[in-house]
Design an enzyme around this catalytic site. Sequence first.
Site, PDB file in Angstrom:
ATOM      1  N   LYS A  13      31.562  41.866  35.365  1.00 10.48           N
ATOM      2  CA  LYS A  13      32.724  41.180  34.767  1.00 10.48           C
ATOM      3  C   LYS A  13      33.129  39.986  35.627  1.00 10.48           C
ATOM      4  O   LYS A  13      33.309  38.880  35.128  1.00 10.48           O
ATOM      5  CB  LYS A  13      33.922  42.145  34.623  1.00 10.48           C
ATOM      6  N   ARG A  88      43.209  48.791  30.863  1.00  6.33           N
ATOM      7  CA  ARG A  88      42.279  49.859  31.228  1.00  6.33           C
ATOM      8  C   ARG A  88      42.738  51.217  30.758  1.00  6.33           C
ATOM      9  O   ARG A  88      42.064  52.216  31.048  1.00  6.33           O
ATOM     10  CB  ARG A  88      42.218  49.940  32.751  1.00  6.33           C
ATOM     11  N   ARG A 127      27.055  45.256  46.816  1.00  4.33           N
ATOM     12  CA  ARG A 127      27.871  44.053  46.583  1.00  4.33           C
ATOM     13  C   ARG A 127      28.505  43.561  47.885  1.00  4.33           C
ATOM     14  O   ARG A 127      28.976  44.330  48.709  1.00  4.33           O
ATOM     15  CB  ARG A 127      28.987  44.340  45.578  1.00  4.33           C
ATOM     16  N   ARG A 155      33.767  45.581  49.897  1.00  2.00           N
ATOM     17  CA  ARG A 155      35.009  46.200  49.420  1.00  2.00           C
ATOM     18  C   ARG A 155      35.115  47.652  49.858  1.00  2.00           C
ATOM     19  O   ARG A 155      34.140  48.387  49.820  1.00  2.00           O
ATOM     20  CB  ARG A 155      35.065  46.104  47.887  1.00  2.00           C
ATOM     21  N   ARG A 166      35.397  55.886  40.172  1.00  2.00           N
ATOM     22  CA  ARG A 166      35.719  54.746  39.306  1.00  2.00           C
ATOM     23  C   ARG A 166      34.990  54.857  37.970  1.00  2.00           C
ATOM     24  O   ARG A 166      35.556  54.544  36.914  1.00  2.00           O
ATOM     25  CB  ARG A 166      35.363  53.432  40.019  1.00  2.00           C
TER      26      ARG A 166
HETATM   27  P1  AP5 Z   1      30.687  42.214  39.688  1.00  2.00           P
HETATM   28  O1  AP5 Z   1      30.578  40.981  38.872  1.00  2.00           O
HETATM   29  O2  AP5 Z   1      31.466  42.154  40.949  1.00  2.00           O
HETATM   30  O3  AP5 Z   1      31.138  43.441  38.767  1.00  2.00           O
HETATM   31  P2  AP5 Z   1      32.546  43.820  38.136  1.00  2.00           P
HETATM   32  O4  AP5 Z   1      32.294  44.253  36.724  1.00  2.00           O
HETATM   33  O5  AP5 Z   1      33.543  42.728  38.354  1.00  2.00           O
HETATM   34  O6  AP5 Z   1      32.851  45.110  38.991  1.00  2.00           O
HETATM   35  P3  AP5 Z   1      34.161  45.586  39.748  1.00  2.00           P
HETATM   36  O7  AP5 Z   1      33.732  46.602  40.737  1.00  2.00           O
HETATM   37  O8  AP5 Z   1      34.955  44.416  40.231  1.00  2.00           O
HETATM   38  O9  AP5 Z   1      34.911  46.278  38.572  1.00  2.00           O
HETATM   39  P4  AP5 Z   1      35.997  47.334  38.676  1.00  2.00           P
HETATM   40  O10 AP5 Z   1      36.484  47.321  37.290  1.00  2.00           O
HETATM   41  O11 AP5 Z   1      35.569  48.636  39.204  1.00  2.00           O
HETATM   42  O12 AP5 Z   1      36.971  46.743  39.813  1.00  2.00           O
HETATM   43  P5  AP5 Z   1      38.340  45.956  39.758  1.00  2.00           P
HETATM   44  O13 AP5 Z   1      38.343  44.982  40.858  1.00  2.00           O
HETATM   45  O14 AP5 Z   1      38.639  45.495  38.393  1.00  2.00           O
HETATM   46  O15 AP5 Z   1      29.182  42.696  40.018  1.00  2.00           O
HETATM   47  C1  AP5 Z   1      28.950  43.865  40.771  1.00  2.00           C
HETATM   48  C2  AP5 Z   1      27.685  43.702  41.615  1.00  2.00           C
HETATM   49  O16 AP5 Z   1      26.562  43.647  40.747  1.00  2.00           O
HETATM   50  C3  AP5 Z   1      27.648  42.404  42.433  1.00  2.00           C
HETATM   51  O17 AP5 Z   1      27.039  42.654  43.670  1.00  2.00           O
HETATM   52  C4  AP5 Z   1      26.804  41.440  41.583  1.00  2.00           C
HETATM   53  O18 AP5 Z   1      26.132  40.489  42.385  1.00  2.00           O
HETATM   54  C5  AP5 Z   1      25.842  42.424  40.920  1.00  2.00           C
HETATM   55  N1  AP5 Z   1      25.429  41.981  39.576  1.00  2.00           N
HETATM   56  C6  AP5 Z   1      26.212  41.362  38.639  1.00  2.00           C
HETATM   57  N2  AP5 Z   1      25.482  41.117  37.527  1.00  2.00           N
HETATM   58  C7  AP5 Z   1      24.218  41.594  37.785  1.00  2.00           C
HETATM   59  C8  AP5 Z   1      23.017  41.650  37.023  1.00  2.00           C
HETATM   60  N3  AP5 Z   1      22.949  41.143  35.784  1.00  2.00           N
HETATM   61  N4  AP5 Z   1      21.927  42.235  37.594  1.00  2.00           N
HETATM   62  C9  AP5 Z   1      21.988  42.746  38.856  1.00  2.00           C
HETATM   63  N5  AP5 Z   1      23.091  42.721  39.619  1.00  2.00           N
HETATM   64  C10 AP5 Z   1      24.202  42.160  39.091  1.00  2.00           C
HETATM   65  O19 AP5 Z   1      39.379  47.123  40.095  1.00  2.00           O
HETATM   66  C11 AP5 Z   1      39.397  47.731  41.358  1.00  2.00           C
HETATM   67  C12 AP5 Z   1      40.491  48.800  41.403  1.00  2.00           C
HETATM   68  O20 AP5 Z   1      41.779  48.188  41.182  1.00  2.00           O
HETATM   69  C13 AP5 Z   1      40.408  49.898  40.336  1.00  2.00           C
HETATM   70  O21 AP5 Z   1      39.522  50.936  40.719  1.00  2.00           O
HETATM   71  C14 AP5 Z   1      41.867  50.350  40.283  1.00  2.00           C
HETATM   72  O22 AP5 Z   1      42.195  51.172  41.381  1.00  2.00           O
HETATM   73  C15 AP5 Z   1      42.619  49.042  40.431  1.00  2.00           C
HETATM   74  N6  AP5 Z   1      42.885  48.410  39.131  1.00  2.00           N
HETATM   75  C16 AP5 Z   1      42.430  47.181  38.714  1.00  2.00           C
HETATM   76  N7  AP5 Z   1      42.863  46.927  37.471  1.00  2.00           N
HETATM   77  C17 AP5 Z   1      43.600  47.989  37.083  1.00  2.00           C
HETATM   78  C18 AP5 Z   1      44.289  48.331  35.881  1.00  2.00           C
HETATM   79  N8  AP5 Z   1      44.300  47.500  34.813  1.00  2.00           N
HETATM   80  N9  AP5 Z   1      44.934  49.523  35.825  1.00  2.00           N
HETATM   81  C19 AP5 Z   1      44.951  50.354  36.878  1.00  2.00           C
HETATM   82  N10 AP5 Z   1      44.300  50.109  38.036  1.00  2.00           N
HETATM   83  C20 AP5 Z   1      43.630  48.938  38.129  1.00  2.00           C
HETATM   84 MG    MG Z   2      35.331  42.556  39.456  1.00  2.00          MG
END
Ligand code: AP5
Ligand code: MG
Length: 208
Positions: A13, A88, A127, A155, A166
């Site tokens: 994402k 979410r 990552r 992270r 997660r």
């Molecule tokens: P990346 O692009 O970083 O993936 P992402 O989908 O952004 O993954 P996140 O881990 O950021 O998502 P998340 O939803 O768990 O975390 P968030 O920060 O939102 O890519 C990941 C890796 O894969 C990278 O190394 C990249 O290089 C690689 N990659 C990408 N595309 C690729 C491909 N095509 N092929 C191979 N490799 C690839 O949330 C974190 C925490 O915050 C949550 O757990 C929660 O505690 C809290 N939080 C956030 N939002 C909320 C909410 N709305 N409600 C409640 N809690 C929340």
């Molecule tokens: Mg992200």
Amino acid sequence: MRMIFIGPPGAGKGTQAARLVERYNIPHISTGDMFRAAVKAGTALGKKAQEYMSAGQLVPDEVTIGLVRERLTQSDCSDGFMLDGFPRTRPQAEALEIALEASHIQLDAVLVLEVADELIVSRIVGRRSDPETGEIYHLQFQPPPADIVSRLVHRKDDTEEACRSRLAAYHAQTAPIIPFYDDRNLVRRVDGVGELDNITDRITSALS
Ligand code: AP5
Ligand code: MG
């Protein structure tokens, strides 16, 4: 363009959003990034969010909803926005709908980036991100330039254990909101496996 990105942890994402905001010229609003900034700054919000995040659990709705509602009132959102990682939960989706309706704003699309669970852990544990540019890398799949490796950040929730929590939270709380948006005819499903450029192309054609 007013859109939401939904997908499991590590679906790409953040990687794809960074490419798309330039194309559509809209702000990328990642609640995860907002919480990490608050943790880093040591604010009350950051202190509240930290324990949930490191355990791989969702931050409570009442905290998250207020944060996004406030963010969407800022002037850079007036012509569009890309929400990444929000909503979410069902209460978050309902609260967003109420807030947008009150402002007479309609969503254009909900982009669901699909990646199978078995590919997720390796994406997450490898990552690294660059605190200077915000660029997201992967030690194996998107290798960073050698001269910046020492400044890259891993992270805290990118351990295998937190990743499994997660993923469980995604399946239990987030995937069930997809039908909410299916009912509103907004969902576009895109395969998130393959080369980054190909995935960007799939997303832009799904949005057009
Ligand atoms: P990346 O692009 O970083 O993936 P992402 O989908 O952004 O993954 P996140 O881990 O950021 O998502 P998340 O939803 O768990 O975390 P968030 O920060 O939102 O890519 C990941 C890796 O894969 C990278 O190394 C990249 O290089 C690689 N990659 C990408 N595309 C690729 C491909 N095509 N092929 C191979 N490799 C690839 O949330 C974190 C925490 O915050 C949550 O757990 C929660 O505690 C809290 N939080 C956030 N939002 C909320 C909410 N709305 N409600 C409640 N809690 C929340
Ligand atoms: Mg992200």
